[in-house]
Design an enzyme around this catalytic site. Structure first.
Site, PDB file in Angstrom:
ATOM      1  N   GLU A 112       0.848  -1.204   0.000  1.00  0.00           N
ATOM      2  CA  GLU A 112       0.000   0.000   0.000  1.00  0.00           C
ATOM      3  C   GLU A 112       0.871   1.237   0.000  1.00  0.00           C
ATOM      4  O   GLU A 112       2.004   1.190   0.473  1.00  0.00           O
ATOM      5  CB  GLU A 112      -0.849   0.016   1.286  1.00  0.00           C
ATOM      6  N   LYS A 114       2.205   4.594   1.594  1.00  0.00           N
ATOM      7  CA  LYS A 114       2.228   5.120   2.957  1.00  0.00           C
ATOM      8  C   LYS A 114       1.835   6.592   2.856  1.00  0.00           C
ATOM      9  O   LYS A 114       2.615   7.425   2.394  1.00  0.00           O
ATOM     10  CB  LYS A 114       3.618   4.979   3.581  1.00  0.00           C
ATOM     11  N   ASP A 116       1.065  10.338   3.587  1.00  0.00           N
ATOM     12  CA  ASP A 116       1.734  11.304   4.462  1.00  0.00           C
ATOM     13  C   ASP A 116       0.708  12.277   5.011  1.00  0.00           C
ATOM     14  O   ASP A 116       0.588  13.412   4.560  1.00  0.00           O
ATOM     15  CB  ASP A 116       2.832  12.027   3.681  1.00  0.00           C
ATOM     16  N   TYR A 225      -6.969   2.478   5.655  1.00  0.00           N
ATOM     17  CA  TYR A 225      -5.983   1.422   5.437  1.00  0.00           C
ATOM     18  C   TYR A 225      -6.160   0.221   6.366  1.00  0.00           C
ATOM     19  O   TYR A 225      -5.370  -0.711   6.331  1.00  0.00           O
ATOM     20  CB  TYR A 225      -4.549   1.946   5.512  1.00  0.00           C
ATOM     21  N   LYS A 291       2.392  -5.363   4.080  1.00  0.00           N
ATOM     22  CA  LYS A 291       1.729  -6.104   5.154  1.00  0.00           C
ATOM     23  C   LYS A 291       1.567  -7.550   4.704  1.00  0.00           C
ATOM     24  O   LYS A 291       1.155  -7.793   3.565  1.00  0.00           O
ATOM     25  CB  LYS A 291       0.333  -5.524   5.425  1.00  0.00           C
ATOM     26  N   LYS A 315      10.567   3.555   3.436  1.00  0.00           N
ATOM     27  CA  LYS A 315      10.456   4.992   3.202  1.00  0.00           C
ATOM     28  C   LYS A 315      11.099   5.427   1.880  1.00  0.00           C
ATOM     29  O   LYS A 315      12.129   4.890   1.471  1.00  0.00           O
ATOM     30  CB  LYS A 315      11.139   5.767   4.351  1.00  0.00           C
ATOM     31  N   CYS A 409      23.888  44.515 -14.616  1.00  0.00           N
ATOM     32  CA  CYS A 409      24.137  43.089 -14.870  1.00  0.00           C
ATOM     33  C   CYS A 409      25.416  42.657 -14.153  1.00  0.00           C
ATOM     34  O   CYS A 409      26.453  43.308 -14.297  1.00  0.00           O
ATOM     35  CB  CYS A 409      24.278  42.861 -16.388  1.00  0.00           C
ATOM     36  N   CYS A 412      28.228  41.873 -17.181  1.00  0.00           N
ATOM     37  CA  CYS A 412      28.776  42.889 -18.081  1.00  0.00           C
ATOM     38  C   CYS A 412      28.591  44.313 -17.568  1.00  0.00           C
ATOM     39  O   CYS A 412      29.133  45.254 -18.143  1.00  0.00           O
ATOM     40  CB  CYS A 412      28.174  42.748 -19.480  1.00  0.00           C
ATOM     41  N   CYS A 427      19.216  42.028 -18.275  1.00  0.00           N
ATOM     42  CA  CYS A 427      20.434  42.754 -18.619  1.00  0.00           C
ATOM     43  C   CYS A 427      20.187  43.406 -19.971  1.00  0.00           C
ATOM     44  O   CYS A 427      19.688  42.771 -20.894  1.00  0.00           O
ATOM     45  CB  CYS A 427      21.597  41.754 -18.705  1.00  0.00           C
ATOM     46  N   CYS A 433      26.954  41.270 -23.863  1.00  0.00           N
ATOM     47  CA  CYS A 433      27.119  40.644 -22.544  1.00  0.00           C
ATOM     48  C   CYS A 433      27.678  39.230 -22.727  1.00  0.00           C
ATOM     49  O   CYS A 433      27.067  38.404 -23.400  1.00  0.00           O
ATOM     50  CB  CYS A 433      25.775  40.591 -21.809  1.00  0.00           C
TER      51      CYS A 433
HETATM   52  S1  IVH Z   1      -0.908   0.398   8.944  1.00  0.00           S
HETATM   53  C1  IVH Z   1      -0.220  -1.682  12.955  1.00  0.00           C
HETATM   54  N1  IVH Z   1      -1.006   1.423   6.503  1.00  0.00           N
HETATM   55  O1  IVH Z   1       1.964   5.272   9.189  1.00  0.00           O
HETATM   56  C2  IVH Z   1      -0.038  -0.967  11.687  1.00  0.00           C
HETATM   57  N2  IVH Z   1      -0.262   2.819   8.266  1.00  0.00           N
HETATM   58  O2  IVH Z   1       4.006   4.362  11.489  1.00  0.00           O
HETATM   59  C3  IVH Z   1      -0.818   0.270  11.599  1.00  0.00           C
HETATM   60  N3  IVH Z   1       0.273   5.112   7.552  1.00  0.00           N
HETATM   61  O3  IVH Z   1       0.749   7.083  11.538  1.00  0.00           O
HETATM   62  C4  IVH Z   1      -0.522   1.136  10.475  1.00  0.00           C
HETATM   63  N4  IVH Z   1      -0.202   4.858   5.425  1.00  0.00           N
HETATM   64  O4  IVH Z   1      -1.187   6.422  10.035  1.00  0.00           O
HETATM   65  C5  IVH Z   1      -0.703   1.649   7.793  1.00  0.00           C
HETATM   66  N5  IVH Z   1      -1.152   2.191   4.302  1.00  0.00           N
HETATM   67  C6  IVH Z   1      -0.875   2.404   5.588  1.00  0.00           C
HETATM   68  C7  IVH Z   1      -0.427   3.669   6.046  1.00  0.00           C
HETATM   69  C8  IVH Z   1      -0.127   3.830   7.400  1.00  0.00           C
HETATM   70  C9  IVH Z   1       0.214   5.702   6.344  1.00  0.00           C
HETATM   71  C10 IVH Z   1       0.713   5.766   8.799  1.00  0.00           C
HETATM   72  C11 IVH Z   1      -0.142   5.515   9.989  1.00  0.00           C
HETATM   73  C12 IVH Z   1       0.790   5.741  11.145  1.00  0.00           C
HETATM   74  C13 IVH Z   1       2.129   5.461  10.571  1.00  0.00           C
HETATM   75  C14 IVH Z   1       2.674   4.204  11.200  1.00  0.00           C
END
Ligand code: IVH
Length: 456
Positions: A112, A114, A116, A225, A291, A315, A409, A412, A427, A433
């Site tokens: 999935e 992650k 932000d 998620y 996961k 990351k 400039c 020049c 310029c 120049c």
């Molecule tokens: S699962 C037990 N899935 O990442 C596992 N977390 O360090 C629970 N986050 O602040 C988290 N995208 O909100 C999971 N696809 C995703 C995620 C996700 C972002 C964030 C989560 C938490 C941090 C975990």
């Protein structure tokens, strides 16, 4: 500094960074640097276990603001954290441990994005949203139900014919789409209000508004998620991908990018693929989450302190970093355009070391109030040229001077001119120049013009 002093120093520093990040929405160090300090502290605490107090940042998930008048609510199932991986070795190690733990040769993973944003727990009873809370310390979070009710993509009550459990905790991330963030910052600039460094901080600020009407004016989105607790008599889908599809059927937005892959090579392919698409996704991601797909296998693997053994956050390189403006140089372009450029203390951002960032023109510098000596947030997303996003005003040294465009400039010495309909200065030296001559020649022989292969 000896190891124990360093350990105490890091505990205090990390507590401060946590506060800046979680409560003030104004971090003063890049995530990657935080992660490095965090890992250093973990290593020191392993060597000096007697120095680990209950309030050490390593013993807490996120941090809580107890000063504000907010209601804290207990999550039915704790909201845990994820272990982070930064390179292929971490990923191999993760897959190896999972295989050993399960005693199998190959594992199916649900991959999935992650997101932000901010972790949120939504509690439903009888298919109606009754409570929404932030993650807080993982056990208890701040109650923000009224604010979450204003988020359009969060279902407020059940729709359709899909059966719902009597009670259910839906977990996900509240965030701001990139396009909405840009629009919000434009609006803030227009109104003379403060702008945000990134969509995450903007989303955090919006969620924290004391007045839900104010939250409603800031465009927030939600992506689910997972599930926390659920009525024990209800049978949840037995795989993570099926669980996400089920949440989708209940009306929760889930990411289209989710895929099930086999083994470590599958994880790697997903990471590369999402990394390549990172810039074009509608929301910001700071990595991918792997996961173990089968929930039975997840249960078998279990947890260590604050994170599950069955998942890993891999990351991406951070797209923002702090650096210092060491000088502002004026560059002369092919048609004489004078472009101010910040010369930066080298900083690793967006996967490369950046030493220069365009400041566009003097109006932009005035608007952002960028000065030599300032600490600034530098951003490099995808292949886009690095930019200075924002000055950290709190860290401005004494006696800085505002930038002024030179009247002549820098190459020049011809007078700089600005046409009434343009924002840039130029310029006026034309081909007298040397800078303009050189750029014109480069343009002439270049790929887009004569495409000359070599020139002596
Ligand atoms: S699962 C037990 N899935 O990442 C596992 N977390 O360090 C629970 N986050 O602040 C988290 N995208 O909100 C999971 N696809 C995703 C995620 C996700 C972002 C964030 C989560 C938490 C941090 C975990």
């Amino acid at each position: 500094m000896d190891e124990v002093s360093r350990l105490h120093y890091l505990q205090e520093e990390l507590k401060r960074y946590n506060r800046e990040y979680h409560e003030l929405d104004a971090p003063t160090i890049p995530d990657a640097e935080y992660d490095a300090l965090y890992r250093e502290l973990v290593a020191l605490e392993i060597r000096h276990p007697d120095q680990v107090r209950a309030d050490s940042p390593t013993r807490r998930v996120g941090s809580l603001d107890l000063r504000r008048n907010v209601r804290l609510v207990q999550h039915r199932e704790p909201m845990l954290s994820l272990n982070n991986g930064f390179d292929v070795r971490d990923l191999q190690e993760f897959d190896r441990r999972v295989r050993t733990g399960l005693g199998v040769d190959e594992v199916d993973y649900c991959c999935e994005p992650k997101f932000d944003g901010l972790a949120i727990n939504l509690l439903y009873r009888g298919g109606a949203l009754v409570q929404g809370a932030t993650r807080g310390d993982g056990e208890e979070g701040e109650e923000v139900t009224a604010n979450l009710m204003t988020v359009k993509s969060i279902p407020r009550r059940r729709q359709g014919s899909e059966p719902w459990p009597e009670w259910l905790e839906v977990r996900g991330e509240v965030l701001m789409l990139k396009k909405d963030f840009e629009q919000l910052n434009r609006r803030q600039t227009g109104a003379g209000e403060r702008t945000f460094v990134n969509p995450r901080n903007a989303a955090a600020g919006a969620l924290r508004q004391l007045d839900p009407a104010e939250t409603a004016r800031r465009p927030l989105a939600f992506l689910a998620y997972g599930v926390g607790g659920c009525s024990p008599d209800f049978e949840l889908p037995d795989h993570q991908d099926a669980l996400l599809r089920w949440l989708g059927m209940l009306g929760f937005p889930v990411a289209e990018e989710v895929r099930v892959v086999q083994g470590e090579s599958g994880l790697r392919m997903f990471f590369e693929d999402l990394g390549a698409r990172r810039a074009s996704l509608p929301y910001e991601v700071d990595g991918v989450v792997y996961k173990v797909n089968a929930r039975k296998a997840q249960q078998k693997l279990g947890f260590v302190t604050r994170a599950p053994r069955f998942a890993l956050a891999h990351k991406f390189p951070a797209e923002e970093a702090l650096s210092t403006v060491e000088a502002i140089e004026v560059q002369v372009g092919r048609t004489g355009t004078l472009t101010p450029v910040a010369l930066l203390k080298p900083v690793f951002v967006g996967g490369v070391t950046v030493t220069r960032a365009t400041l566009h023109n003097d109006e932009e510098i005035r608007r952002k109030d960028i000065r030599v000596g300032d600490q600034v947030w530098v951003r490099r997303a995808g292949d886009v040229i690095p930019e200075v996003v924002k000055v950290v005003q709190e860290l401005r040294p004494a006696e800085t001077v505002a930038f002024e465009m030179p009247a002549t400039c820098p190459v020049c010495g011809s007078p700089a001119r600005r046409l009434p309909e343009e924002i840039s200065w130029r310029c006026s030296g034309g081909l007298h120049c040397p800078a303009q001559r050189k750029q014109a020649l480069l343009h002439f022989v270049g790929r887009r013009a004569m495409n000359v292969e070599g020139l002596g």
